[in-house]
Design an enzyme around this catalytic site. Structure first.
Site, PDB file in Angstrom:
ATOM      1  N   HIS A  12       0.865  -1.200   0.000  1.00  0.00           N
ATOM      2  CA  HIS A  12       0.000   0.000   0.000  1.00  0.00           C
ATOM      3  C   HIS A  12       0.891   1.237   0.000  1.00  0.00           C
ATOM      4  CE1 HIS A  12      -3.786   2.159   1.697  1.00  0.00           C
ATOM      5  NE2 HIS A  12      -2.930   3.082   1.268  1.00  0.00           N
ATOM      6  N   HIS A  14       1.425   5.363  -1.888  1.00  0.00           N
ATOM      7  CA  HIS A  14       0.974   6.431  -2.786  1.00  0.00           C
ATOM      8  C   HIS A  14       2.200   7.001  -3.490  1.00  0.00           C
ATOM      9  CE1 HIS A  14      -3.103   6.477  -1.025  1.00  0.00           C
ATOM     10  NE2 HIS A  14      -2.444   6.085   0.054  1.00  0.00           N
ATOM     11  N   LYS A  95      -9.910  -0.569  -5.397  1.00  0.00           N
ATOM     12  CA  LYS A  95      -9.767   0.090  -4.106  1.00  0.00           C
ATOM     13  C   LYS A  95     -10.992   0.960  -3.820  1.00  0.00           C
ATOM     14  CE  LYS A  95      -7.854   1.978  -0.414  1.00  0.00           C
ATOM     15  NZ  LYS A  95      -6.731   2.897  -0.318  1.00  0.00           N
ATOM     16  N   HIS A 132     -10.386   1.302   2.169  1.00  0.00           N
ATOM     17  CA  HIS A 132     -10.056   2.291   3.202  1.00  0.00           C
ATOM     18  C   HIS A 132     -11.256   2.299   4.150  1.00  0.00           C
ATOM     19  CE1 HIS A 132      -8.186   6.254   4.569  1.00  0.00           C
ATOM     20  NE2 HIS A 132      -9.255   6.082   5.328  1.00  0.00           N
ATOM     21  N   HIS A 166      -4.472  -0.628   6.026  1.00  0.00           N
ATOM     22  CA  HIS A 166      -3.918   0.133   7.160  1.00  0.00           C
ATOM     23  C   HIS A 166      -4.755   0.029   8.433  1.00  0.00           C
ATOM     24  CE1 HIS A 166      -6.700   3.000   5.409  1.00  0.00           C
ATOM     25  NE2 HIS A 166      -5.876   3.345   4.451  1.00  0.00           N
ATOM     26  N   ASP A 238       1.490   2.682   3.349  1.00  0.00           N
ATOM     27  CA  ASP A 238       0.667   3.884   3.189  1.00  0.00           C
ATOM     28  C   ASP A 238       1.531   5.144   3.192  1.00  0.00           C
ATOM     29  OD1 ASP A 238      -1.627   5.293   2.654  1.00  0.00           O
ATOM     30  OD2 ASP A 238      -2.340   5.330   4.721  1.00  0.00           O
TER      31      ASP A 238
HETATM   32  C1  NCD Z   1      -3.506   9.248   1.751  1.00  0.00           C
HETATM   33  C2  NCD Z   1      -3.052  10.208   0.675  1.00  0.00           C
HETATM   34  O1  NCD Z   1      -2.514  11.274   1.008  1.00  0.00           O
HETATM   35  O2  NCD Z   1      -3.228   9.877  -0.507  1.00  0.00           O
HETATM   36  N1  NCD Z   1      -3.405   9.897   3.023  1.00  0.00           N
HETATM   37  C3  NCD Z   1      -3.294   9.310   4.236  1.00  0.00           C
HETATM   38  O3  NCD Z   1      -3.335   9.998   5.250  1.00  0.00           O
HETATM   39  N2  NCD Z   1      -3.108   8.009   4.350  1.00  0.00           N
HETATM   40  C4  NCD Z   1      -4.895   8.814   1.427  1.00  0.00           C
HETATM   41  C5  NCD Z   1      -5.349   7.665   2.260  1.00  0.00           C
HETATM   42  O4  NCD Z   1      -4.840   6.556   2.094  1.00  0.00           O
HETATM   43  O5  NCD Z   1      -6.234   7.881   3.089  1.00  0.00           O
HETATM   44 ZN    ZN Z   2      -3.410   5.129   1.556  1.00  0.00          ZN
END
Ligand code: NCD
Ligand code: ZN
Length: 329
Positions: A12, A14, A95, A132, A166, A238
């Site tokens: 996971h 971003h 997702k 999520h 998460h 995450d």
């Molecule tokens: C994530 C993001 O910034 O894309 N932020 C986070 O706090 N984890 C989005 C998410 O996974 O909720």
């Molecule tokens: Zn995330």
């Protein structure tokens, strides 16, 4: 002393897009041979064309390392059976972000009704659902409140593989064993920190994320789960970078942990005399759960101290300024 990890995976992350994608991806591709790269870009990855180009952009940014991006499609309640079944062989999963669904619905039930036709198709196609799992309730309770939704989904679609992304609470930990089709990812920050680390002293915006950090009791439940070597639990960082200016002025949620992940995980498992569990947590469980065959590469950590830089370009990492004792070779 060295630690050798066979094909570590971050289930996971971003990686963003454009300049930020090119800036942050190398941290992930150096430490991991593949990752579940989340589709919440602007616009989101919710059709095959964006899907194909996102994967190719990630691979370019990950070079020279061979790196496998597993990109779940961004959930849309109007995906058709034709659309998903013709692309099934390429797809990793879908997702679900409830906030996106809530805008089209009055309450939780209407929300669930709206997504169920697509879930039915996903179950038929054996296409995993990644979630999520938070309600729009009081922040620290959002995940606890969502457990009922997970229960409903896992009962209604018993053959649908569902990953609670998460997880942060003891309720989610307890729920994990209730259904054979439910799995979980755990982040580094929810494994290590509590809400007090973020705001018990001066506010640390770089630990502000969703789901919000929880109590010591919740954190301890997450630690015990991971230290039990539970086969339904995978590492998913995450890591969610935002520029320092946006973190400070707009209050964006997300912790940028990518540069410190394997060193900090090694430290955590070593502190608990369980270094032997690291391999399964960062790779074997995920490979089995998703049946993926990532590139074969060994990532080596050596015992050497280094100090986490205050920032990488415009992004401040978690643990900036701290001395870590494991370093990626
Ligand atoms: C994530 C993001 O910034 O894309 N932020 C986070 O706090 N984890 C989005 C998410 O996974 O909720
Ligand atoms: Zn995330």
């Amino acid at each position: 002393m060295n630690i050798s990890l066979k094909s570590p995976l971050d289930m996971h992350v971003h990686l963003r897009q454009d300049d930020m994608l090119r800036q942050v991806t190398p941290f992930t591709s150096e430490q991991f041979v593949g990752a579940v790269c989340m589709p919440n870009t602007l616009p989101p990855v919710d059709n095959l064309e964006r899907y194909t180009s996102y994967i190719s952009n990630i691979k370019d940014a990950a070079a020279p390392h061979s790196f496998e991006p597993y990109v779940p499609l961004f959930f849309r309640s109007d995906y058709t059976r034709e659309e998903l079944s013709s692309a099934r062989e390429q797809l990793f999963g879908i997702k679900l972000y409830p906030a996106g669904v809530t805008t089209n619905s009055e309450d939780g039930v209407a929300e669930l009704k709206l997504i169920e036709p697509v879930l039915e198709i996903m179950q038929d196609l054996d296409l995993p659902l990644l979630v999520h799992g938070e309600t729009s309730g009081y922040s620290p309770d959002r995940e606890r409140e969502f457990v009922d939704v997970y229960d409903h989904l896992a009962t209604t679609f018993p053959k649908l593989r569902i990953t609670m992304e998460h997880i942060t609470t003891k309720e989610a930990v307890e729920f994990l064993d209730k259904h054979p089709n439910v799995f979980a990812t755990v982040t580094l920050h929810h494994l290590l920190y509590t809400m007090d680390d973020m705001l018990g002293g001066l506010f640390n915006p770089f630990l502000f994320c969703k789901p919000i950090l929880k109590s010591a009791e919740d954190r301890d439940a997450i630690q015990q789960l991971v230290l039990s070597g539970h086969a339904k639990v995978m590492f998913g960082s995450d890591s969610a970078p935002h520029t320092e200016i946006l973190k400070r002025t707009e209050g964006m949620a997300g912790c940028f942990t990518a540069p410190v992940l394997l060193p900090m995980l090694a430290q955590f498992f070593e502190d608990h005399d369980q270094l032997d569990l690291l391999q399964a947590f960062v790779s074997d469980h995920a490979r089995k759960i998703y049946g993926v065959h990532p590139p074969e590469r060994t990532v080596v950590l050596e015992r050497e101290e280094w100090v986490v830089p205050p920032r990488y370009g415009s992004i401040v990492p978690v643990n900036a300024g701290e001395t870590l004792r494991w370093k990626v070779v």
